[in-house]
Write an enzyme that holds these catalytic residues in place. Structure first.
Site, short mmCIF file in Angstrom:
data_model
loop_
_atom_site.label_atom_id
_atom_site.label_comp_id
_atom_site.label_asym_id
_atom_site.label_seq_id
_atom_site.Cartn_x
_atom_site.Cartn_y
_atom_site.Cartn_z
N ASN A 1 0.73 -1.00 0.10
CA ASN A 1 0.11 0.05 0.00
C ASN A 1 0.74 1.25 -0.07
O ASN A 1 0.38 2.13 -0.71
CB ASN A 1 -0.80 0.17 1.16
N GLU B 1 4.98 -3.97 12.28
CA GLU B 1 3.91 -2.85 12.09
C GLU B 1 2.59 -3.55 11.50
O GLU B 1 2.75 -3.97 10.27
CB GLU B 1 4.42 -1.81 11.43
N LEU B 2 1.57 -3.92 12.13
CA LEU B 2 0.64 -4.89 11.89
C LEU B 2 -0.57 -4.06 11.50
O LEU B 2 -0.70 -2.72 11.38
CB LEU B 2 0.46 -5.77 12.77
N GLU C 1 -10.49 -4.59 9.57
CA GLU C 1 -9.87 -3.77 8.94
C GLU C 1 -10.48 -3.70 7.57
O GLU C 1 -10.46 -4.54 6.84
CB GLU C 1 -8.47 -3.98 8.77
N ARG D 1 11.36 3.63 5.05
CA ARG D 1 11.32 3.74 6.63
C ARG D 1 11.95 2.73 7.17
O ARG D 1 12.28 2.72 8.58
CB ARG D 1 9.88 3.75 7.14
N GLY E 1 2.55 -5.43 7.63
CA GLY E 1 1.56 -6.08 7.05
C GLY E 1 0.51 -6.54 8.02
O GLY E 1 0.24 -6.03 8.98
N SER F 1 1.25 10.66 10.28
CA SER F 1 2.66 9.94 9.88
C SER F 1 3.69 11.49 9.47
O SER F 1 3.24 12.21 8.98
CB SER F 1 2.35 9.26 8.77
N ARG G 1 -7.14 8.78 2.68
CA ARG G 1 -5.63 8.67 2.32
C ARG G 1 -5.44 7.54 1.69
O ARG G 1 -5.75 6.30 2.49
CB ARG G 1 -4.85 9.18 3.40
#
Length: 487
Positions: free
Chosen positions: A160, A259-260, A391, A168, A237, A451, A287
Site C-alpha cells: 500500500n 507494524e501490523l 480492517e 522507513r 503487514g 505520519s 488517504r
C-alpha cells in the site's frame, strides 16, 4: 500504457539484486505485475525461490563486517544522496507507483516526498549514534556502553505504501550499519526495485541491500528466519501474517519490529469544530483510497452531531472523482486487486444486511475496468457489523453514534488493535482525557494525519511491536554492549 508510462516501467531494473548484481531467479521463473486500474499486466519480474533468498542472505552476511566499519558520516552521505535523487525523480517515481498500485499521481508524488524524508532524517541520525561512560557507583571501575549494528536484517514491506515503507526500514538500517535482504510485496515490486537502483547510484556498497521479488514469500523467508545469520526482522503487514512471523522468529530469538493491522476509531465529540472534523475524516478515511493501516475504520460521532456530520461527509466524498490515477483530477483510484474489492464489498453487504443504510455509494463500480469501489458512507451501522471489527482497507466510512465520552472511549478501545486513534474536541480537559485513555500507540488530536518521519510510528496490542521513524527508529537496528573496566 501510453509512451511515457511504458518508458517509466522500462527504466526500472527487472532482476533480483543480490551482492550488487541484477540477476534472474535461479529457476528463471517470473511473475507479472498488474495495473489495478486496468487489470492488465505492466511487466514481468523474477519470481524468487528459497535458493535466491539464501543467496541474498549470504551476500548480506558477507558484507556485514565491512559495512559496520564504514564511518557514520559516509553512511549518512549515501542516504543524503539517495534523498536528493528521489526528489529529483519525484514525478517519474510517482507515475511508476500509480501504475503498479493505483493511487492518484498527486498522492503518489506525496508518498515519494514522504519516502525521501526518511532518508534525509536517518542521514542525520547516523552521526548521532552514541554510548555512555560513567564511574561505577562504588568507585571500583568504569561503566562503558557502546552501540553496534544488530546485523543482517530481513525487511518485508507491504504493497500500500511501496516506497515509503521501504525507506522507513532501509533508512535506519543503513544509518545503523546493518545489511539487508528486502522482500517487497508481489503486487508492487517496481517501486522497491527503482529505489534499490537509486541507492546503488548513491554509492551503497554491493551486498548491503539485496532485493528478492517473489510470489512465494513463505518459501523465500522461512529459511532465512531459521538461518542464524539473520539477526533482525522488520515486517509491515497484516496481524495474521505478523503472528506467524513472530512464531517463526522465536527459534533464533530474532529482534523483531512489527507494524501490523489497525482498526482506528475516529471520535467526533459534542464540542468538536465540525468543519475540522469533516475535513479530518476525509483525510483519515480517504488517504491512499482507504488502504492504510492508519485509516479511520470506525467513525464514532456524538448523537447531537451525527446527522449533520454524516451528510457533510457524504457530500465531500461524493465530490471526489473516481478513475485511473494517471488521469488529471482523479482523487480516488482502484483497490489493489480483485480480492481486495471483494472483501470491501462483502463487509458493506454484511453491514447492510444488519440494517446499515448507505448514505453514499455501497455498490461496486461496474463501468470502469480494474478494481474500483466508490467512496461509501454508512449510517445506522449495527454494533455487531464485521466492518467494525475487521480492517476495511477501502473507501468506506461507517458512522456510529454515542452519547457520552465514557461510551466513546469504551467503544474505541473495544478492539484487539491499537495503532492510532483520532479525536476531535475543542476542550483541553477532554483532549487530555482522551489522549490518556485511548489504547493506541498514536493519537491524532484534531488532526486526520499522524505520519511524519520525525515521529515514532507504531502501535500496541495486536497492532505491533517497536517503532519506526523519529529518534526511536534507529534503535530498532542497534544493540547495546556494556564493558566493565577495572580502572
Amino acid at each position: 500504457m501510453d509512451k511515457r508510462e511504458r518508458l517509466v516501467v522500462e527504466h526500472v531494473p527487472k532482476g533480483l539484486l543480490i551482492g550488487g548484481r541484477w540477476q534472474p531467479a535461479a529457476s528463471a521463473a517470473e511473475f507479472e505485475v498488474e495495473d489495478p486500474s486496468l487489470a492488465t499486466p505492466l511487466c514481468a519480474v523474477p519470481d524468487a525461490g528459497a535458493e535466491d533468498g539464501l543467496a541474498a542472505l549470504a551476500a548480506a552476511g558477507e558484507a556485514q563486517p565491512g559495512w559496520a566499519a564504514v564511518p557514520p558520516r559516509e553512511r549518512g552521505d549515501i542516504l543524503r544522496r539517495a534523498y536528493e535523487e528521489l526528489i529529483r525523480r519525484q514525478d517519474e517515481l510517482a507515475l511508476l507507483m500509480t501504475l503498479e498500485m493505483g493511487k492518484p499521481v498527486a498522492e503518489s508524488r506525496g508518498e515519494v516526498g514522504y519516502a525521501a524524508e526518511f532518508f534525509r532524517w536517518f542521514s542525520e541520525e547516523a552521526v548521532r549514534i552514541d554510548g555512555g561512560w560513567q564511574t561505577a557507583p562504588d568507585g571500583g571501575g568504569r561503566i562503558w556502553t557502546m552501540r553496534e549494528p544488530v546485523g543482517p536484517a530481513l525487511l518485508i514491506t507491504p504493497w500500500n505504501f511501496p516506497m515509503a515503507m521501504g525507506t522507513r526500514k532501509i533508512g535506519p538500517a543503513v544509518a545503523a550499519g546493518c545489511t539487508m535482504v528486502v522482500k517487497p510485496a508481489h503486487q508492487t515490486p517496481l517501486s522497491m526495485l527503482a529505489l534499490a537502483g537509486i541507492l546503488q547510484e548513491a554509492g551503497l556498497p554491493d551486498g548491503v541491500l539485496n532485493v528478492v521479488t517473489t510470489t512465494r514469500p513463505a518459501e523465500v523467508c522461512e529459511p532465512l528466519l531459521r538461518d542464524g545469520r539473520i539477526r533482525k526482522l522488520s515486517f509491515t503487514g497484516s496481524t495474521a501474517v505478523g503472528r506467524r512471523l513472530l512464531a517463526r522468529s522465536a527459534d533464533q530469538v530474532l529482534r523483531t519490529s512489527m507494524e501490523l493491522g489497525g482498526n482506528a476509531p475516529f471520535i467526533v465529540c459534542a464540542d468538536a469544530d465540525l468543519d475540522k472534523a469533516v475535513s479530518g475524516a476525509v483525510t483519515a478515511k480517504m488517504r491512499n483510497i482507504g488502504e492504510a493501516c492508519t485509516a479511520a475504520n470506525r467513525l464514532y460521532v456524538h448523537a447531537s452531531l451525527a446527522e449533520e456530520f454524516t451528510g457533510r461527509l457524504a457530500e465531500r466524498l461524493a465530490a471526489l472523482p473516481v478513475g485511473r490515477g494517471t488521469e488529471p483530477g482523479i482523487q480516488v483510484g482502484p483497490l489493489i486487486d480483485a480480492a481486495a474489492r471483494r472483501k470491501v464489498a462483502d463487509l458493506v453487504d454484511d453491514a447492510r444486511r444488519g440494517g446499515a443504510r448507505a448514505v453514499l455509494g455501497g455498490e461496486p463500480v461496474d463501468d470502469l475496468p480494474g478494481y474500483f469501489y466508490p467512496p461509501t458512507v454508512l449510517a445506522d451501522v449495527p454494533p455487531d457489523g464485521r466492518l467494525l471489527r475487521e480492517e476495511i482497507f477501502g473507501p468506506v466510512a461507517p458512522v456510529v453514534t454515542f452519547e457520552s465520552d465514557d461510551e466513546a472511549i469504551a467503544l474505541a478501545n473495544n478492539t484487539v488493535h491499537g495503532l492510532v486513534s483520532y479525536v476531535f474536541t475543542e476542550s483541553l480537559r477532554g483532549a487530555l482525557r482522551y489522549a490518556e485513555s485511548l489504547e493506541a500507540g498514536m493519537i491524532g488530536l484534531n488532526k486526520g494525519l499522524v505520519s511524519t518521519p520525525a515521529a515514532p510510528f507504531g502501535g500496541i496490542k495486536h497492532s505491533g511491536l517497536g517503532r519506526e521513524g523519529g529518534r526511536l527508529g534507529i534503535e530498532e537496528f542497534l544493540e547495546t554492549k556494556y564493558v566493565a573496566l577495572d580502572a
